[in-house]
Scaffold this active site. Structure first.
Site, PDB file in Angstrom:
ATOM      1  N   SER A 139     -32.595  16.086   5.975  1.00  0.00           N
ATOM      2  CA  SER A 139     -31.303  16.736   5.993  1.00  0.00           C
ATOM      3  C   SER A 139     -31.529  17.805   4.902  1.00  0.00           C
ATOM      4  O   SER A 139     -31.822  17.235   3.739  1.00  0.00           O
ATOM      5  CB  SER A 139     -30.151  16.022   5.787  1.00  0.00           C
ATOM      6  OG  SER A 139     -29.088  16.819   5.522  1.00  0.00           O
ATOM      7  N   LYS A 165     -32.870  19.185   9.683  1.00  0.00           N
ATOM      8  CA  LYS A 165     -31.591  19.391   9.882  1.00  0.00           C
ATOM      9  C   LYS A 165     -31.058  20.272   8.514  1.00  0.00           C
ATOM     10  O   LYS A 165     -31.307  20.102   7.534  1.00  0.00           O
ATOM     11  CB  LYS A 165     -30.818  18.222   9.912  1.00  0.00           C
ATOM     12  CG  LYS A 165     -29.193  18.364   9.539  1.00  0.00           C
ATOM     13  CD  LYS A 165     -28.458  16.930   9.794  1.00  0.00           C
ATOM     14  CE  LYS A 165     -27.606  16.637   8.836  1.00  0.00           C
ATOM     15  NZ  LYS A 165     -27.041  15.088   9.325  1.00  0.00           N
ATOM     16  N   LYS A 167     -27.995  22.271   6.569  1.00  0.00           N
ATOM     17  CA  LYS A 167     -26.547  22.287   6.312  1.00  0.00           C
ATOM     18  C   LYS A 167     -26.386  23.747   6.386  1.00  0.00           C
ATOM     19  O   LYS A 167     -27.001  24.499   6.003  1.00  0.00           O
ATOM     20  CB  LYS A 167     -26.399  21.810   4.939  1.00  0.00           C
ATOM     21  CG  LYS A 167     -26.670  20.070   4.795  1.00  0.00           C
ATOM     22  CD  LYS A 167     -25.639  19.320   5.658  1.00  0.00           C
ATOM     23  CE  LYS A 167     -25.717  17.916   5.389  1.00  0.00           C
ATOM     24  NZ  LYS A 167     -24.694  17.282   6.116  1.00  0.00           N
ATOM     25  N   LYS A 267     -22.953   6.685  12.425  1.00  0.00           N
ATOM     26  CA  LYS A 267     -23.227   6.051  10.915  1.00  0.00           C
ATOM     27  C   LYS A 267     -22.326   4.842  10.983  1.00  0.00           C
ATOM     28  O   LYS A 267     -21.298   4.641  11.081  1.00  0.00           O
ATOM     29  CB  LYS A 267     -22.556   6.944  10.027  1.00  0.00           C
ATOM     30  CG  LYS A 267     -23.339   8.307   9.523  1.00  0.00           C
ATOM     31  CD  LYS A 267     -22.772   9.494   8.957  1.00  0.00           C
ATOM     32  CE  LYS A 267     -23.405  10.700   8.481  1.00  0.00           C
ATOM     33  NZ  LYS A 267     -22.564  11.540   7.845  1.00  0.00           N
TER      34      LYS A 267
HETATM   35  C1  NPQ Z   1     -23.973  14.113   7.012  1.00  0.00           C
HETATM   36  N1  NPQ Z   1     -25.564  13.448   5.016  1.00  0.00           N
HETATM   37  O1  NPQ Z   1     -24.613  14.025   7.950  1.00  0.00           O
HETATM   38  C2  NPQ Z   1     -24.257  13.675   5.741  1.00  0.00           C
HETATM   39  C3  NPQ Z   1     -23.107  13.810   4.524  1.00  0.00           C
HETATM   40  C4  NPQ Z   1     -22.921  13.638   3.162  1.00  0.00           C
HETATM   41  C5  NPQ Z   1     -27.956  13.240   4.912  1.00  0.00           C
HETATM   42  O2  NPQ Z   1     -26.807  15.120   5.504  1.00  0.00           O
HETATM   43  C6  NPQ Z   1     -23.470  11.837  -1.153  1.00  0.00           C
HETATM   44  C7  NPQ Z   1     -23.134  10.957  -0.438  1.00  0.00           C
HETATM   45  C8  NPQ Z   1     -23.415  13.165  -1.042  1.00  0.00           C
HETATM   46  C9  NPQ Z   1     -23.165  10.747   0.732  1.00  0.00           C
HETATM   47  C10 NPQ Z   1     -23.561  14.389   1.013  1.00  0.00           C
HETATM   48  C11 NPQ Z   1     -26.315  13.863   5.275  1.00  0.00           C
HETATM   49  C12 NPQ Z   1     -23.585  13.180   0.552  1.00  0.00           C
HETATM   50  C13 NPQ Z   1     -23.170  12.231   1.260  1.00  0.00           C
HETATM   51  C14 NPQ Z   1     -23.567  14.606   2.494  1.00  0.00           C
HETATM   52  C15 NPQ Z   1     -23.224  12.381   2.761  1.00  0.00           C
HETATM   53  O3  NPQ Z   1     -22.874  14.970   7.211  1.00  0.00           O
HETATM   54 MG    MG Z   2     -23.059  15.182   9.413  1.00  0.00          MG
END
Ligand code: NPQ
Ligand code: MG
Length: 373
Positions: A139, A165, A167, A267
């Site tokens: 990510s 991926k 953001k 998750k």
């Molecule tokens: C998601 N994660 O899929 C999340 C959201 C996310 C890996 O993209 C600290 C702890 C910061 C948990 C930022 C990925 C975070 C977190 C994003 C989770 O949406």
């Molecule tokens: Mg997500």
């Protein structure tokens, strides 16, 4: 088993680089670990769970201090008197507490770890998962510039990650995605994650992503907007994947039935635990809906358990299961490693790895003894 002792460990782990999403920038992972000691037929055993809530309630309503409180005050007391406790009955004993899936998941994970360690069974074998490794996606946070994004993505592809991926957020979508697709070519698996930052008013912008052959767009709209996601899905070619909206097997069934989710991000923390995660996997598989395992910047505990979960056959897309080194200089467990685009599934007893005491002590900012019999 019967629980004899519960300790909570708060750890503060610096990220290798800040991680920016549509809801904010994180510099440090504030994690919460649950250590459960229990008496079993095979003697005393210790299990570990990880709570994936963030420090602040930005991704979902839960946050670390709130989870600490609900675990200490409500969840552990509901389990400590139970004789013959098994991981499969934890959710039942906690069902009177409304909400708090991440807190519940962490407790269930610790009990399951203890149970599997007592039985000498790996999580992979418990799940009936057959693959010995799983594809590893990464990510990529929102960067300061498109140039920087290309640099970061190129680095991850060099490392061997199997899927990228990106953001996205309003104002950071079509152009960075166009630039990355142009750089990587047609063959790289590419998807985007909006973390609920858009509304249906943005439909025309989101439609412009259709030309980049994305695997999916993750959670474009708000958590409770199932109907709106279904409406958006009918207007996009890119499949919609839900993350934040899927909080249980029931919500997964609703999303599938409504046509709100063509793909589901599972998750375990968000849905109340690994056992509910398996139910969603089974449900989605029965409906021909692809699932993949999401990530919450887990330590090696949750990261290794996620790899085992993702070895189930319905996980047909690469997960956000990157190496520990993607986020951390030093993990509190043996680091999870990525080789050739894959992460190995542990075959040792327990749901995941265990903290290395000296490293845990180094990152720990608080330790709470919740109960001792
Ligand atoms: C998601 N994660 O899929 C999340 C959201 C996310 C890996 O993209 C600290 C702890 C910061 C948990 C930022 C990925 C975070 C977190 C994003 C989770 O949406
Ligand atoms: Mg997500």
């Amino acid at each position: 088993m019967i629980i004899t002792e519960v300790r909570l460990h708060r750890v503060s782990m610096p990220l290798i680089a800040p991680f920016t999403t549509s809801f904010g920038t994180e510099y440090i992972r504030e994690a919460l670990l649950v250590e459960v000691t229990a008496e079993t037929q095979n003697g005393a055993v210790t299990g570990w769970g990880e709570c994936v809530a963030m420090e602040e309630p930005l991704y979902s309503a839960e946050y670390v201090d709130g989870c600490t409180e609900v675990i200490r005050r409500w969840l552990v007391p509901a389990l400590t008197g139970v004789e013959g406790l098994v991981a499969e009955s934890v959710a039942h004993h906690l069902r009177h507490v409304v909400g708090h899936p991440m807190a519940k998941a962490a407790v269930e994970m610790a009990v399951l770890d203890a149970q599997l360690r007592a039985a000498g069974q790996s999580f992979q074998s418990y799940l009936g998962a057959t693959r010995s490794s799983v594809p590893s996606g990464v990510s990529v946070g929102i960067q300061d510039s498109i140039e920087q994004t290309l640099h970061v993505v190129a680095g991850y592809l060099d490392e061997g990650y199997a899927r990228i991926k990106l953001k996205i957020a309003p104002g950071w979508d079509v152009e960075p995605v166009r630039a990355v697709r142009r750089m990587v070519g047609d063959d790289v698996l590419l998807q985007v994650d909006a973390n609920a930052a858009y509304t249906l008013v943005d439909t025309s912008t989101l439609r412009r992503l259709d030309e980049f052959d994305l695997l999916l767009i993750e959670q474009p709209l708000a958590e409770n907007d199932l109907r709106q996601h279904a409406q958006l899905a009918s207007r996009l070619r890119t499949p919609i994947c839900l993350d934040e909206s899927i909080v249980s097997a029931e919500s997964a069934a609703d999303a599938i039935t409504l046509g709100a989710a063509q793909v589901i991000n599972i998750k375990p923390g968000r849905v109340g635990g690994y056992l509910e995660a398996v139910r969603i996997h089974d449900l989605a598989k029965a409906h021909g809906v692809a699932v993949w395992c999401g990530g919450m910047l887990e330590t090696g505990l949750g990261r290794s358990a996620n790899a085992a979960l993702a070895a189930l056959p319905g996980f047909v897309l690469p997960g956000d299961i990157s190496a520990s080194a993607r986020f951390y200089q030093l993990d509190i467990t043996e680091p999870v490693e990525m080789h050739g685009g894959e992460v190995e599934v542990d075959a040792t007893p327990g749901i995941g790895r265990a903290p290395i005491p000296e490293i845990l002590a180094r990152f720990r900012t608080a330790e709470i003894e919740v109960c001792r019999r």
